[in-house]
Design a protein around this motif. Structure first.
Motif, PDB file in Angstrom:
ATOM      1  N   ILE A  15      -8.543   9.960   8.302  1.00 57.45           N
ATOM      2  CA  ILE A  15      -7.118  10.225   8.158  1.00 57.45           C
ATOM      3  C   ILE A  15      -6.417   8.885   7.997  1.00 57.45           C
ATOM      4  N   VAL A  16      -5.468   8.820   7.057  1.00 52.72           N
ATOM      5  CA  VAL A  16      -4.794   7.568   6.715  1.00 52.72           C
ATOM      6  C   VAL A  16      -3.292   7.833   6.620  1.00 52.72           C
ATOM      7  N   LYS A  17      -2.505   6.907   7.151  1.00 56.02           N
ATOM      8  CA  LYS A  17      -1.062   6.927   6.945  1.00 56.02           C
ATOM      9  C   LYS A  17      -0.693   5.757   6.050  1.00 56.02           C
ATOM     10  N   LEU A  18       0.019   6.058   4.962  1.00 54.44           N
ATOM     11  CA  LEU A  18       0.447   5.046   4.007  1.00 54.44           C
ATOM     12  C   LEU A  18       1.967   4.965   3.994  1.00 54.44           C
ATOM     13  N   GLY A  19       2.470   3.780   3.708  1.00 51.26           N
ATOM     14  CA  GLY A  19       3.894   3.604   3.518  1.00 51.26           C
ATOM     15  C   GLY A  19       4.324   4.056   2.134  1.00 51.26           C
ATOM     16  N   GLU A  20       5.606   4.027   1.883  1.00 52.47           N
ATOM     17  CA  GLU A  20       6.136   4.510   0.607  1.00 52.47           C
ATOM     18  C   GLU A  20       5.642   3.690  -0.571  1.00 52.47           C
ATOM     19  N   THR A  21       5.272   2.442  -0.357  1.00 45.30           N
ATOM     20  CA  THR A  21       4.771   1.593  -1.441  1.00 45.30           C
ATOM     21  C   THR A  21       3.247   1.598  -1.505  1.00 45.30           C
ATOM     22  N   GLY A  22       2.604   2.459  -0.685  1.00 44.48           N
ATOM     23  CA  GLY A  22       1.152   2.546  -0.699  1.00 44.48           C
ATOM     24  C   GLY A  22       0.459   1.635   0.284  1.00 44.48           C
ATOM     25  N   ASN A  23       1.192   0.875   1.077  1.00 43.52           N
ATOM     26  CA  ASN A  23       0.572   0.004   2.074  1.00 43.52           C
ATOM     27  C   ASN A  23       0.014   0.834   3.222  1.00 43.52           C
ATOM     28  N   ARG A  24      -1.156   0.445   3.708  1.00 41.12           N
ATOM     29  CA  ARG A  24      -1.781   1.181   4.806  1.00 41.12           C
ATOM     30  C   ARG A  24      -1.104   0.818   6.126  1.00 41.12           C
ATOM     31  N   ILE A  25      -0.680   1.844   6.862  1.00 41.77           N
ATOM     32  CA  ILE A  25      -0.063   1.646   8.173  1.00 41.77           C
ATOM     33  C   ILE A  25      -1.097   1.821   9.276  1.00 41.77           C
TER      34      ILE A  25
END
Length: 244
Positions: A15-25
């Protein structure tokens, strides 16, 4: 990755959370390394839903050493394949994790969160003892049956039900609108339980549309199709109607 779990075999869920610009959080593996039935392990995460306070992630697996939380509804595999789901907070910390299933195969197809962080799960089962509570249909109709389940925001089971006739019935998708849970799937049962006496299987496989209130009460169920196979997988609803 960063998060609570490390890789455990050659085919883990993640499971991955990404920011609006595609950066991995944040990101986390989620799985285990035990051998499952039918040559497993098989681990599939088929659904994810997010609201303001949490993220819910679920699917099915065949292995018996998934790390569940101490307050899990079910801490071990009960059949060949069980449903599972896990709740994470928005920083990637796991809050809750549980197996959910009976003595045979149980699959999640879609899950959803409402604005109060209650969880709604649809799928199907071949288990004769799938966990039910406050059920519209308390026992299997035969073959594979559709399933609908609700856990509240404290991860306590509120209701769970079979839905199906004497053959195979699959719930494939759901949408939650104005406190009504709409579901779509398909059936080969000639006696699929409907609320419309004119609605019946017309041959082969037909698709169906159901609606439940948030207390698990069936509001409507209708079968649609012609003399061959008619299958539905997706559903959306807007102010103009329901689209499948």
């Amino acid at each position: 990755t960063t998060g609570p779990n490390n890789p455990s075999n050659n085919c883990d869920m993640f499971i991955v959370k990404l920011g609006e610009t595609g950066n991995r959080i944040w990101a986390s593996f989620y799985g285990n390394n035990n051998t499952g039935c039918n040559g497993g392990p098989y681990e599939d995460a088929l659904a994810v839903s997010a609201k303001k306070n949490s993220v819910v992630y679920g699917g099915y697996l065949t292995t018996n050493n998934l790390t569940t939380t101490t307050n899990a509804y079910q801490t071990s595999l009960q059949g060949c394949t069980d449903q599972f789901f896990a709740r994470f907070d928005t920083t990637g910390q796991r809050i809750y994790s549980t197996y959910f299933g009976g003595n045979n195969d149980d699959n999640i197809e879609r899950l959803n969160l409402d604005l109060q962080d209650n969880i709604y799960i649809v799928g199907y089962t071949s288990s004769t003892n799938y966990p039910v509570l406050n059920a519209h249909q308390g026992a299997t109709g035969g073959g594979l049956d559709a399933t609908l389940t609700k856990f509240n925001s404290n991860d306590v089971l509120e209701w769970s039900t079979y839905l199906g006739g004497s053959s195979d019935d699959y719930l494939k998708n759901q949408v939650l609108v104005n406190n009504i849970l709409y579901g779509v799937g398909y059936t080969s049962s000639s006696n699929f339980p409907t609320t419309d006496t004119s609605s019946a299987n017309n041959g082969g496989i037909d698709y169906f549309l159901t609606s439940f209130d948030l207390n698990g009460q069936l509001l409507s169920a209708k079968v649609y199709g012609g003399n061959l196979d008619d299958i539905a997988f997706g559903i959306v609803k807007n102010g103009l109607g329901i689209y499948v």
